[in-house]
Design a protein around this motif. Structure first.
Motif, PDB file in Angstrom:
ATOM      1  N   ALA A  76       0.820  -1.210  -0.179  1.00 32.49           N
ATOM      2  CA  ALA A  76      -0.257   0.500  -0.167  1.00 32.49           C
ATOM      3  C   ALA A  76       0.560   1.328   0.013  1.00 32.49           C
ATOM      4  CB  ALA A  76      -0.156  -0.029   1.611  1.00 32.49           C
ATOM      5  N   MET A  77       2.410   1.295   0.269  1.00 33.55           N
ATOM      6  CA  MET A  77       2.936   2.045  -0.191  1.00 33.55           C
ATOM      7  C   MET A  77       3.389   3.210  -0.930  1.00 33.55           C
ATOM      8  SD  MET A  77       3.758   2.923   3.165  1.00 33.55           S
ATOM      9  CE  MET A  77       5.596   3.682   3.618  1.00 33.55           C
ATOM     10  N   ALA A  78       2.981   3.712  -1.504  1.00 29.58           N
ATOM     11  CA  ALA A  78       3.544   4.940  -3.131  1.00 29.58           C
ATOM     12  C   ALA A  78       4.763   4.758  -2.572  1.00 29.58           C
ATOM     13  CB  ALA A  78       3.489   6.397  -2.859  1.00 29.58           C
ATOM     14  N   LEU A  79       5.093   4.498  -4.168  1.00 28.62           N
ATOM     15  CA  LEU A  79       7.076   4.665  -4.297  1.00 28.62           C
ATOM     16  C   LEU A  79       7.436   6.171  -4.228  1.00 28.62           C
ATOM     17  CD1 LEU A  79       6.543   2.575  -8.314  1.00 28.62           C
ATOM     18  CD2 LEU A  79       7.134   2.214  -5.522  1.00 28.62           C
ATOM     19  N   GLU A  80       6.702   7.344  -4.551  1.00 31.24           N
ATOM     20  CA  GLU A  80       7.565   8.153  -4.034  1.00 31.24           C
ATOM     21  C   GLU A  80       6.194   9.386  -3.398  1.00 31.24           C
ATOM     22  OE1 GLU A  80       8.432  10.024  -7.965  1.00 31.24           O
ATOM     23  OE2 GLU A  80       9.990   8.562  -8.080  1.00 31.24           O
ATOM     24  N   TYR A  81       6.382  10.357  -3.702  1.00 29.93           N
ATOM     25  CA  TYR A  81       4.704  11.163  -2.886  1.00 29.93           C
ATOM     26  C   TYR A  81       3.712  10.660  -3.027  1.00 29.93           C
ATOM     27  CZ  TYR A  81       8.740  14.399  -1.838  1.00 29.93           C
ATOM     28  OH  TYR A  81      10.464  14.958  -1.111  1.00 29.93           O
ATOM     29  N   CYS A  82       2.849  10.421  -2.394  1.00 27.03           N
ATOM     30  CA  CYS A  82       1.637   9.592  -2.836  1.00 27.03           C
ATOM     31  C   CYS A  82      -0.168  10.899  -3.373  1.00 27.03           C
ATOM     32  CB  CYS A  82       0.447   9.682  -1.329  1.00 27.03           C
ATOM     33  SG  CYS A  82       0.180  11.359  -0.539  1.00 27.03           S
ATOM     34  N   ARG A  83      -0.427  10.178  -4.644  1.00 25.04           N
ATOM     35  CA  ARG A  83      -1.103  11.560  -4.995  1.00 25.04           C
ATOM     36  C   ARG A  83      -3.181  10.983  -4.800  1.00 25.04           C
ATOM     37  NH1 ARG A  83       3.143   9.414  -7.870  1.00 25.04           N
ATOM     38  NH2 ARG A  83       2.111   7.745  -8.802  1.00 25.04           N
ATOM     39  N   PRO A  84      -3.233  11.849  -4.303  1.00 23.65           N
ATOM     40  CA  PRO A  84      -4.092  10.673  -3.940  1.00 23.65           C
ATOM     41  C   PRO A  84      -5.529  11.634  -4.647  1.00 23.65           C
ATOM     42  CG  PRO A  84      -3.926  11.913  -1.670  1.00 23.65           C
ATOM     43  CD  PRO A  84      -2.677  12.497  -2.731  1.00 23.65           C
ATOM     44  N   LEU A  85      -6.427  10.775  -5.228  1.00 23.16           N
ATOM     45  CA  LEU A  85      -7.137  11.032  -6.144  1.00 23.16           C
ATOM     46  C   LEU A  85      -7.514  11.748  -7.307  1.00 23.16           C
ATOM     47  CD1 LEU A  85      -9.532  13.257  -3.326  1.00 23.16           C
ATOM     48  CD2 LEU A  85      -9.851  10.773  -4.080  1.00 23.16           C
ATOM     49  N   THR A  86      -6.113  11.159  -7.832  1.00 26.50           N
ATOM     50  CA  THR A  86      -6.035  10.911  -9.294  1.00 26.50           C
ATOM     51  C   THR A  86      -5.328   9.835  -9.942  1.00 26.50           C
ATOM     52  OG1 THR A  86      -3.400  11.031  -8.241  1.00 26.50           O
ATOM     53  CG2 THR A  86      -4.103  12.919  -8.749  1.00 26.50           C
ATOM     54  N   ALA A  87      -5.819   9.667 -10.736  1.00 25.07           N
ATOM     55  CA  ALA A  87      -5.244   7.764 -12.042  1.00 25.07           C
ATOM     56  C   ALA A  87      -4.273   7.368 -11.799  1.00 25.07           C
ATOM     57  CB  ALA A  87      -5.439   8.943 -13.515  1.00 25.07           C
TER      58      ALA A  87
END
Length: 250
Positions: free
Chosen positions: A113-124
């Motif tokens: 569940a971890m983002a590879l870089e900065y998380c990007r909520p609500l984006t494709a």
């Protein structure tokens, strides 16, 4: 304390992993030296744990002679409101705090569940969460002020231990019942601050639940996760604080 008296002030404080880092360090010390660090207590024998998940942050408050009561370790503003409405308290310290620990980071990593870089909520292109830490604390009372809690609700869809219902049933019921509790209509809401963790499943179900209740005409966004990360037990309180700052600057 001087205004209400210590026995008339409650504490409703949320946390998720506060205290686990100290347990990690204690176990590491035990494995290396055969002894727990000084001041740490395990659950066996006459000694008991003093720093475990759920014991903080209310635990340190108990050290003070003017220790307020009652104390709850679940952060829900409408629980604080209930204490006020029942006459059990005249004021409630309400908020959340959470700190980083390896178990939490590794746990979310094991769930992929971890983002590879900065998380990007609500984006494709969202691919997961970032974990953060933080704290935000408020004082709730019956006094009339510029900010009021009009309604609240909670739900549990019991769908899966780590995954939300794909149609957002739990989130839908919580929002619907909060509107009913506040005697509000969906059209009365000018803006929605979404949980927006940045995981594919959460953001999808949250958008579905919002659309079911509010349609597509209510502005919404996720204000905090891309800047602070997901602060777990402190997330709701921290985002409320940010919203109050935004409203003040509007």
């Amino acid at each position: 304390m001087r205004r209400y008296g210590a026995n008339r002030i409650g504490v409703v404080m949320g946390t998720s992993t506060s205290g686990i880092a100290e347990t990690e360090n204690a176990v590491r010390s035990l494995m290396v030296s055969g002894e727990y660090p000084e001041g740490y207590h395990d659950q066996r024998g006459a000694r008991r744990i003093g720093r475990i998940c759920g014991s903080l942050p209310p635990k340190p408050v108990a050290r003070f002679p003017q220790y307020p009561r009652p104390v709850h370790r679940v952060v829900t503003p409408f629980l604080a409101r209930r204490l006020l409405n029942l006459g059990l308290c005249d004021a409630v310290v309400v908020g959340g705090v959470d700190s980083l620990c390896k178990m939490t980071v590794q746990g979310f990593a094991s769930l992929e569940a971890m983002a590879l870089e900065y998380c990007r909520p609500l984006t494709a292109t969202r691919d997961g969460i970032n974990i953060g830490e933080g704290a935000a604390i408020f004082l709730m009372s019956r006094d009339v002020g510029e900010v009021r809690l009009l309604g609240g609700a909670g739900s549990s869809d019991a769908h899966h231990i780590s995954a939300p219902h794909p149609q957002g049933d739990g989130a839908f019921r919580a929002m619907r019942d909060a509107l009913l509790d506040g005697r509000l209509q969906a059209t009365d809401i000018d803006y929605l601050n979404l949980h927006g963790t940045g995981t594919p499943q959460n953001d999808s179900m949250e958008c579905i639940a919002v659309n079911r209740l509010f349609g597509d005409g209510t502005p919404c966004s996720s204000t905090c996760k891309s800047m602070t990360g997901h602060t777990l037990g402190a997330a709701a309180a921290l985002e409320l604080l940010l919203l109050l700052v935004i409203i003040e600057q509007w």
